[in-house]
Design an enzyme around this catalytic site. Structure first.
Site, short mmCIF file in Angstrom:
data_model
loop_
_atom_site.label_atom_id
_atom_site.label_comp_id
_atom_site.label_asym_id
_atom_site.label_seq_id
_atom_site.Cartn_x
_atom_site.Cartn_y
_atom_site.Cartn_z
CG HIS A 1 -1.68 -6.13 -1.84
ND1 HIS A 1 -1.24 -5.57 -0.67
CD2 HIS A 1 -3.01 -6.28 -1.70
CE1 HIS A 1 -2.25 -5.41 0.15
NE2 HIS A 1 -3.35 -5.83 -0.45
CE LYS B 1 16.53 -21.06 7.38
NZ LYS B 1 16.12 -21.36 8.77
CG ASP C 1 16.94 -19.33 11.48
OD1 ASP C 1 17.49 -19.17 10.38
OD2 ASP C 1 15.78 -19.76 11.60
CD GLU D 1 2.29 -5.64 -0.98
OE1 GLU D 1 2.13 -4.96 -2.00
OE2 GLU D 1 1.47 -5.68 -0.06
CB CYS E 1 -4.18 -2.28 0.01
SG CYS E 1 -5.73 -3.18 0.22
CE1 TYR E 2 -7.64 2.06 6.59
CE2 TYR E 2 -5.32 2.53 6.98
CZ TYR E 2 -6.66 2.74 7.28
OH TYR E 2 -6.99 3.63 8.27
N GLY F 1 -3.87 -2.46 5.43
CA GLY F 1 -4.35 -2.60 6.80
C GLY F 1 -5.74 -3.19 6.77
#
Ligand code: XMP
Length: 511
Positions: free
Chosen positions: A169, A367, A227, A171, A82-83, A55
């Site tokens: 991070h 996607k 999409d 991710e 992180c945050y 955040g």
């Protein structure tokens, strides 16, 4: 019921990426804003684990997002990122300090210790850091599990309670062993088994919309792109006949594309599809127009007018459905970069049609996940793996004025070029390929006679993200076959050239 993980959203930029990383491990992840869920909800929902996201704030900021510390006592494992790691430490009575002079950003060497979170992670590897604050005093019961040069508690844990914090991070792909770390949290700490499949997402989403859209009339603008096609197929599964798809065929689609879209959705699926054949309407608005931006604006506006007229015929619409996918949401938040081309998509529609709400069933997906959903729903590969195609269609590939004749010539030339690439026995690594009809004439010789006709250009690009692109090194024999066929089969085209400009300085499309 599948096992699921809660991604508790504190406003970080990588939250969807966290959810995606969890889904990649075949565990379902649900993202919830921190202020839209309570401890009691969390307990009742039966989550196997919780991830606190990053955040933008400092935990000591009055306005920064906080959560009920009771969450630490629910017995559900938590990974703070992180945050989220700072918040975890703060909630457990640790201390967070601002390190203006020692803030870290970018790739940083990470030293880890053995623990459940770092199984199969080497003691020294790269991680991605982005922080100013850091945890300076650990709460009682926690120990340090990793460090970096400037961060004494780059990871910490109270293993007995399954509480872990990582300042970096995991991710993002810049963290070498990020995937392993997330997998370890899910499997070693939370005890997940990884039995979630994309079919479960489809079932869950269909069920949700079946409930939410009960008795409602839902309108979707189907373009034939990936999409909107996948969104249509998914909503059709949920609400069947109550979904009305309007397919505005502006006549600027590739050869046979309009029929293909119609036969897929109306024929194969039996959907409630209204195809509006508006070629004449578009061509008359475009008559005499040569300036690219003007072409784009006219098509965008006319698209809305046609759609609006059609919607009026349909009576009251309760919900507008859109094929928005997660990257669209990130991109639309990016702000004020210079407008190179005014991209036309159906995003402008909500202004002109009144409805109660919007349904965006793909808004959490990337996607490749959207493609997987499409395939699982039975959409043909030609739709699901379709190359990108601009909203204004062939209009931006016909240089100068657009006429019915030029449109026809381009459709044929383009179909030949695509066919030659698709039929080439060795796979050509290219992401988009098409023909352009230039506004230049050239002298040639056909049979024994002088010919004077159009110059067609072939374009193929190789790219990851279409922001930059290389021209594709198409094998000469493929180019030769395409050129021979185009000049041989299309009398009005006398010359074929290949575009060898990368982006930048050129753009992918010619206009
Ligand atoms: P450019 O020409 O901007 O194209 O380098 C980058 C990618 O975007 C596609 N493109 C569009 N897509 N509406 C779209 O949905 C548009 O108006 C549009 N214009 C360009 C282009 O085909 C390429 O893939």
């Amino acid at each position: 019921m599948n096992e699921k993980i809660l991604v508790l959203d504190f406003g970080g930029q990588y939250n969807q990426l966290i959810a995606r990383r969890v889904r990649e491990q075949k565990v379902y992840a649900e993202i919830k804003p921190y202020n839209k869920i309570t401890c009691a909800d969390i307990q009742n929902a039966g989550y196997k684990g919780i991830i606190f996201t990053g955040g933008p704030n400092s935990v000591y900021d009055e306005k920064s997002p906080h959560f009920d510390p009771e969450i630490l006592n629910l017995g559900i494992p938590i990974l703070g990122i992180c945050y989220g790691a700072q918040l975890l430490a703060f909630m457990a009575d640790g201390k967070v300090t601002s390190a203006d002079d020692k803030s870290e950003y970018g790739n940083t060497i990470l030293y880890v210790e053995d623990c459940a979170l770092f199984e199969d992670v080497p003691h020294i590897s790269n991680c991605f850091m982005s922080h100013t604050d850091y945890v300076s005093e650990l709460p009682q019961g926690f120990t340090v599990k990793a460090t970096t040069k400037n961060c004494p508690a780059a990871a910490f844990a109270d293993e007995s309670k399954g509480l872990y914090g990582v300042q970096f991070h995991p991710e993002v792909t810049h963290t070498d062993y990020g995937k392993n770390i997330i997998r370890n949290f899910l499997f070693n700490v939370c005890g997940c088994v990884g039995d979630w499949k994309m079919e479960d997402f489809i079932e869950r989403t269909a069920e949700r919309y079946r409930e939410e859209l009960k008795g409602k009339k839902v309108l979707l603008a189907l373009s034939g792109g990936v999409d909107s096609s996948v969104a249509a197929a998914l909503l059709y599964k949920a609400i069947g006949e109550n979904l009305v798809c309007v397919f505005v065929d502006h006549g600027l689609l590739r050869k046979d594309e309009g029929n293909f879209v119609e036969s897929t959705f109306k024929g194969k699926f039996g959907m409630n599809l209204v195809r509006v054949n508006a070629e004449d309407r578009f061509l008359s608005k475009l008559a005499g127009i040569t300036e690219p931006e003007q072409k784009r604006k006219i098509i965008g506006e006319e698209f809305i007018r046609v759609f609006e007229d059609e919607a009026k015929n349909l009576g009251k619409i309760d919900v507008l459905a859109q094929g928005t996918i997660y990257p669209d949401i990130i991109e639309s938040g990016k702000g004020d970069s210079a407008v190179i081309k005014s991209h036309h998509n159906v995003g402008g529609l909500p202004d002109v049609i009144s409805f109660e709400s919007i349904a965006e069933p793909l808004s959490d997906l990337f996607k490749d996940e959207v493609r997987e959903v499409g395939t699982k729903l039975g959409l043909p590969d030609a739709l699901v793996y379709r190359q990108p195609f601009p909203g204004p269609g062939l209009a931006v590939r016909i240089i100068g004025e657009i006429t019915k004749e030029k449109l026809q010539l381009l459709k044929e030339a383009d179909a030949i070029f695509r066919e030659e690439i698709d039929n080439c026995p060795e796979k050509i690594e290219t992401n988009q390929y098409f023909a352009v009809l230039t506004d230049t004439y050239s002298v040639g010789v056909k049979g024994d006679a002088r010919a004077y006709g159009y110059v067609a250009a072939l374009r193929a690009v190789t790219t990851d993200d279409f922001m930059t692109a290389q021209w594709t090194r198409i094998p000469y024999d493929v180019l030769e076959r395409a050129s021979n066929r185009i000049t041989g089969e299309i009398r009005e085209i006398t010359r074929v050239v290949y575009d060898i400009t990368s982006k930048p300085p050129a753009t992918v499309e010619w206009e």
